[in-house]
Design a protein around this motif. Sequence first.
Motif, PDB file in Angstrom:
ATOM      1  N   ASN A 175       1.997  -3.737   0.187  1.00 22.70           N
ATOM      2  CA  ASN A 175       2.623  -4.838  -0.539  1.00 22.70           C
ATOM      3  C   ASN A 175       3.205  -4.342  -1.862  1.00 22.70           C
ATOM      4  O   ASN A 175       3.091  -3.157  -2.198  1.00 22.70           O
ATOM      5  N   SER A 176       3.821  -5.253  -2.618  1.00 25.20           N
ATOM      6  CA  SER A 176       4.517  -4.842  -3.843  1.00 25.20           C
ATOM      7  C   SER A 176       3.574  -4.211  -4.861  1.00 25.20           C
ATOM      8  O   SER A 176       3.930  -3.249  -5.553  1.00 25.20           O
ATOM      9  N   SER A 177       2.356  -4.738  -4.950  1.00 20.42           N
ATOM     10  CA  SER A 177       1.368  -4.175  -5.880  1.00 20.42           C
ATOM     11  C   SER A 177       0.972  -2.765  -5.466  1.00 20.42           C
ATOM     12  O   SER A 177       0.840  -1.857  -6.310  1.00 20.42           O
ATOM     13  N   GLN A 178       0.772  -2.557  -4.178  1.00 23.05           N
ATOM     14  CA  GLN A 178       0.387  -1.233  -3.675  1.00 23.05           C
ATOM     15  C   GLN A 178       1.542  -0.239  -3.789  1.00 23.05           C
ATOM     16  O   GLN A 178       1.323   0.942  -4.071  1.00 23.05           O
ATOM     17  N   ILE A 179       2.766  -0.714  -3.589  1.00 22.50           N
ATOM     18  CA  ILE A 179       3.934   0.152  -3.783  1.00 22.50           C
ATOM     19  C   ILE A 179       4.009   0.596  -5.242  1.00 22.50           C
ATOM     20  O   ILE A 179       4.307   1.766  -5.543  1.00 22.50           O
ATOM     21  N   ALA A 180       3.705  -0.323  -6.156  1.00 21.89           N
ATOM     22  CA  ALA A 180       3.691   0.021  -7.590  1.00 21.89           C
ATOM     23  C   ALA A 180       2.628   1.073  -7.877  1.00 21.89           C
ATOM     24  O   ALA A 180       2.829   1.962  -8.726  1.00 21.89           O
ATOM     25  N   GLU A 181       1.500   1.005  -7.169  1.00 18.93           N
ATOM     26  CA  GLU A 181       0.441   2.011  -7.351  1.00 18.93           C
ATOM     27  C   GLU A 181       0.914   3.382  -6.872  1.00 18.93           C
ATOM     28  O   GLU A 181       0.623   4.403  -7.510  1.00 18.93           O
ATOM     29  N   VAL A 182       1.615   3.424  -5.740  1.00 25.30           N
ATOM     30  CA  VAL A 182       2.167   4.689  -5.246  1.00 25.30           C
ATOM     31  C   VAL A 182       3.113   5.278  -6.285  1.00 25.30           C
ATOM     32  O   VAL A 182       3.037   6.470  -6.621  1.00 25.30           O
ATOM     33  N   ARG A 183       4.007   4.446  -6.818  1.00 24.61           N
ATOM     34  CA  ARG A 183       4.957   4.923  -7.826  1.00 24.61           C
ATOM     35  C   ARG A 183       4.247   5.402  -9.077  1.00 24.61           C
ATOM     36  O   ARG A 183       4.649   6.382  -9.700  1.00 24.61           O
ATOM     37  N   GLU A 184       3.175   4.690  -9.445  1.00 22.08           N
ATOM     38  CA  GLU A 184       2.402   5.100 -10.627  1.00 22.08           C
ATOM     39  C   GLU A 184       1.812   6.493 -10.432  1.00 22.08           C
ATOM     40  O   GLU A 184       1.887   7.351 -11.315  1.00 22.08           O
ATOM     41  N   LEU A 185       1.231   6.738  -9.264  1.00 25.43           N
ATOM     42  CA  LEU A 185       0.621   8.043  -9.002  1.00 25.43           C
ATOM     43  C   LEU A 185       1.662   9.163  -8.994  1.00 25.43           C
ATOM     44  O   LEU A 185       1.348  10.305  -9.333  1.00 25.43           O
ATOM     45  N   LEU A 186       2.886   8.845  -8.607  1.00 26.53           N
ATOM     46  CA  LEU A 186       3.945   9.860  -8.534  1.00 26.53           C
ATOM     47  C   LEU A 186       4.680  10.027  -9.858  1.00 26.53           C
ATOM     48  O   LEU A 186       5.600  10.842  -9.955  1.00 26.53           O
ATOM     49  N   ASN A 187       4.248   9.301 -10.884  1.00 23.94           N
ATOM     50  CA  ASN A 187       4.864   9.412 -12.199  1.00 23.94           C
ATOM     51  C   ASN A 187       4.670  10.821 -12.757  1.00 23.94           C
ATOM     52  O   ASN A 187       3.599  11.409 -12.637  1.00 23.94           O
ATOM     53  N   ASP A 188       5.708  11.352 -13.387  1.00 18.56           N
ATOM     54  CA  ASP A 188       5.669  12.723 -13.910  1.00 18.56           C
ATOM     55  C   ASP A 188       4.578  12.941 -14.944  1.00 18.56           C
ATOM     56  O   ASP A 188       4.154  14.085 -15.171  1.00 18.56           O
TER      57      ASP A 188
END
Length: 346
Positions: A175-188
């Motif tokens: 879901n959108s919250s979990q997608i945001a978590e994926v993006r957070e983990l991939l943050n530089d």
Amino acid sequence: MLIKLTMKTIKGIIKSTKALIDLLIAGGWIAVVIIIVICIIGALCSSIFGIFFTNEASDNGITMSDVIMEINKELSTKNEEEKKSKQFDEMNINANISNWKEVFAIYSVVNSKNGEDSVTLDDKKINEIKKIFWQFNSIKSYIKEEDRNTNIVKVLYIEIESKDITSMVRLYELNSSQIAEVRELLNDEYSSMWNSVIYGSVNEKGWIFPIKDVYIITNYYSMSHKAIDIASSYNTNIYAITSGTVIISKGGCIAGDITCNGKAGNYIVISHDDGEYYSKYMHLNKINVKEGDKVNTGDIIGTMGNTGNVIPLPTSNNPLNGTHLHFVIENESNSGRYPIDPNLFY
């Protein structure tokens, strides 16, 4: 998000724990700090950020570095099986492999979604990591007959293809919250923490492996090939396996010039600080160091390429043909330097 989580945890402890307040009144600041730190660490470990703690060995002694090595071996084994199952004259490996950060980001968020932590590693979790990896990546092969100066040769093509992160997000119905978590983990901003997870493995000599992305060993050490060939994505980083001094740094080669620098293409030689070993890195695309430079373990010394005498040779239609690292370890003895099998150390 990490800061918000930490602040939320601290506030929760202060507001809800009467025992801590009693300690504060009694002047027990050290005890308070210890308890808060323990609770913060516990909160982090049970969150998606627990993935960053996986190289602290579990009770079973398994770390994420061990899992990475095991999966890379599986990939190399599958490659060998493809080679053994077919008759061919030449081989061409094209690798477009996902990076570990994306694999582990999906794994961590899926774990959190399923109520699992990402810190500990057991057989179930290792199998889940492998499942996600093989959903990201697939390997296929086929034979193609090609004309070589009026001779017809059979070329074995082995292709490793990778899905993108968007496809994986859809596959796991995040879901959108979990997608945001994926993006957070991939943050530089978490790059150094990812390095400790992915690059934390060293051998008994304290050496790391020269490739830190997903790789495949395409040729092993033999009397006729005194090195190992390691294939990964074109231009992937090549790392100094240990600290030492660059004694040779030869560039100036372009793909297709098979005679450049004695057929080695762009290459680097490092004399290790122990005075006993040397490492060579050949067929590079870019070189980041010059002769005389001191390097430390894990320094990026260049990128993977296909310069020099590689097989198959790059062409206008297939400019990335032959991409790999020709990796050599040499030992110093009274009679001079001689190559030894790198896999003895890994």
